[in-house]
Write a protein that holds these residues in place. Structure first.
Motif, short mmCIF file in Angstrom:
data_model
loop_
_atom_site.label_atom_id
_atom_site.label_comp_id
_atom_site.label_asym_id
_atom_site.label_seq_id
_atom_site.Cartn_x
_atom_site.Cartn_y
_atom_site.Cartn_z
N GLN A 67 0.82 -1.21 0.00
CA GLN A 67 0.00 0.00 0.00
C GLN A 67 0.86 1.26 0.00
N GLU A 68 1.96 1.25 0.74
CA GLU A 68 2.88 2.39 0.75
C GLU A 68 3.51 2.57 -0.63
N ILE A 69 3.90 1.47 -1.24
CA ILE A 69 4.50 1.54 -2.58
C ILE A 69 3.50 2.13 -3.55
N ALA A 70 2.25 1.67 -3.51
CA ALA A 70 1.21 2.19 -4.40
C ALA A 70 1.00 3.68 -4.17
N ARG A 71 0.95 4.09 -2.91
CA ARG A 71 0.73 5.50 -2.58
C ARG A 71 1.85 6.38 -3.13
N LEU A 72 3.08 5.97 -2.90
CA LEU A 72 4.20 6.81 -3.30
C LEU A 72 4.40 6.86 -4.81
N PHE A 73 4.10 5.77 -5.49
CA PHE A 73 4.27 5.73 -6.94
C PHE A 73 3.03 6.19 -7.68
N GLY A 74 1.94 6.44 -6.96
CA GLY A 74 0.71 6.88 -7.62
C GLY A 74 0.09 5.77 -8.45
N ARG A 75 0.15 4.55 -7.98
CA ARG A 75 -0.40 3.39 -8.69
C ARG A 75 -1.54 2.77 -7.91
N ARG A 76 -2.35 1.99 -8.61
CA ARG A 76 -3.38 1.21 -7.94
C ARG A 76 -2.71 0.12 -7.11
N HIS A 77 -3.26 -0.19 -5.95
CA HIS A 77 -2.68 -1.20 -5.08
C HIS A 77 -2.66 -2.56 -5.78
N GLY A 78 -3.70 -2.89 -6.51
CA GLY A 78 -3.75 -4.17 -7.23
C GLY A 78 -2.64 -4.30 -8.25
N THR A 79 -2.27 -3.20 -8.86
CA THR A 79 -1.18 -3.20 -9.84
C THR A 79 0.15 -3.51 -9.15
N VAL A 80 0.35 -2.96 -7.97
CA VAL A 80 1.57 -3.23 -7.21
C VAL A 80 1.63 -4.71 -6.81
N LEU A 81 0.52 -5.25 -6.33
CA LEU A 81 0.48 -6.67 -5.96
C LEU A 81 0.80 -7.55 -7.17
N ARG A 82 0.24 -7.21 -8.32
CA ARG A 82 0.53 -7.98 -9.54
C ARG A 82 2.00 -7.90 -9.90
N SER A 83 2.59 -6.71 -9.76
CA SER A 83 4.02 -6.55 -10.06
C SER A 83 4.87 -7.39 -9.11
N ILE A 84 4.48 -7.46 -7.84
CA ILE A 84 5.22 -8.29 -6.88
C ILE A 84 5.16 -9.75 -7.31
N VAL A 115 11.34 -1.98 -8.37
CA VAL A 115 11.19 -0.69 -9.05
C VAL A 115 12.34 -0.27 -9.96
N THR A 116 13.44 -0.98 -9.95
CA THR A 116 14.59 -0.56 -10.74
C THR A 116 14.27 -0.55 -12.24
N GLY A 117 14.77 0.47 -12.89
CA GLY A 117 14.67 0.54 -14.34
C GLY A 117 13.35 1.04 -14.87
N ARG A 118 12.69 1.88 -14.13
CA ARG A 118 11.40 2.41 -14.57
C ARG A 118 11.53 3.89 -14.90
N SER A 119 10.58 4.70 -14.56
CA SER A 119 10.54 6.11 -14.91
C SER A 119 11.33 6.98 -13.92
N LYS A 120 11.42 8.29 -14.22
CA LYS A 120 12.07 9.22 -13.30
C LYS A 120 11.33 9.24 -11.96
N ARG A 121 10.01 9.14 -12.02
CA ARG A 121 9.21 9.12 -10.79
C ARG A 121 9.57 7.88 -9.96
N ALA A 122 9.80 6.77 -10.63
CA ALA A 122 10.17 5.55 -9.92
C ALA A 122 11.51 5.73 -9.21
N TYR A 123 12.46 6.35 -9.88
CA TYR A 123 13.76 6.57 -9.23
C TYR A 123 13.62 7.51 -8.03
N ALA A 124 12.79 8.54 -8.14
CA ALA A 124 12.59 9.46 -7.02
C ALA A 124 11.94 8.73 -5.84
#
Length: 112
Positions: free
Chosen positions: A18-35, A76-85
């Motif tokens: 949930q923290e990852i989703a909040r900080l990256f501006g993503r849906r929580h389900g998308t983060v779970l799928r990525s994991i 998160v490695t290798g994504r957008s500038k927002r991901a690096y921030a």
């Protein structure tokens, strides 16, 4: 950027999906799928990712993930500038939490 939730469990620092989703501006389900889709060894997965579920206030079952510092870097490695921030914010928070729990070094002079 807002402070990040970091907690310690079994001598390892973790954050939530949930923290990852909040900080990256993503849906929580998308983060779970990525994991679930992270390409890593089984040993790395066991040590750095935990997928579970919890009950919401409405009584529904919702997915929840816990990610270690190393797991976050892989996720998160290798994504957008927002991901690096966002990654930098997480790593800084992990480091700050780690430093709070360290003891100062003591050196003994054995040359005398």
């Amino acid at each position: 950027m807002a402070p990040v939730l970091i907690f310690e469990c079994n001598d390892q620092l973790w954050t939530t999906s949930q923290e990852i989703a909040r900080l990256f501006g993503r849906r929580h389900g998308t983060v779970l799928r990525s994991i679930r889709r992270v390409k890593c060894s089984d040993a790395f997965r066991l040590n750095n990712f935990v997928l579970t579920s919890s009950r919401t206030a409405r009584g529904q079952t919702a997915g929840m993930g816990f990610v270690s510092r190393s797991g976050l870097v892989v996720l998160v490695t290798g994504r957008s500038k927002r991901a690096y921030a966002a990654m930098e914010a997480f790593l800084d928070s992990f480091e700050a939490a780690s430093l709070r729990n360290r003891y100062p070094c003591r050196f003994t002079d054995t040359t005398q």
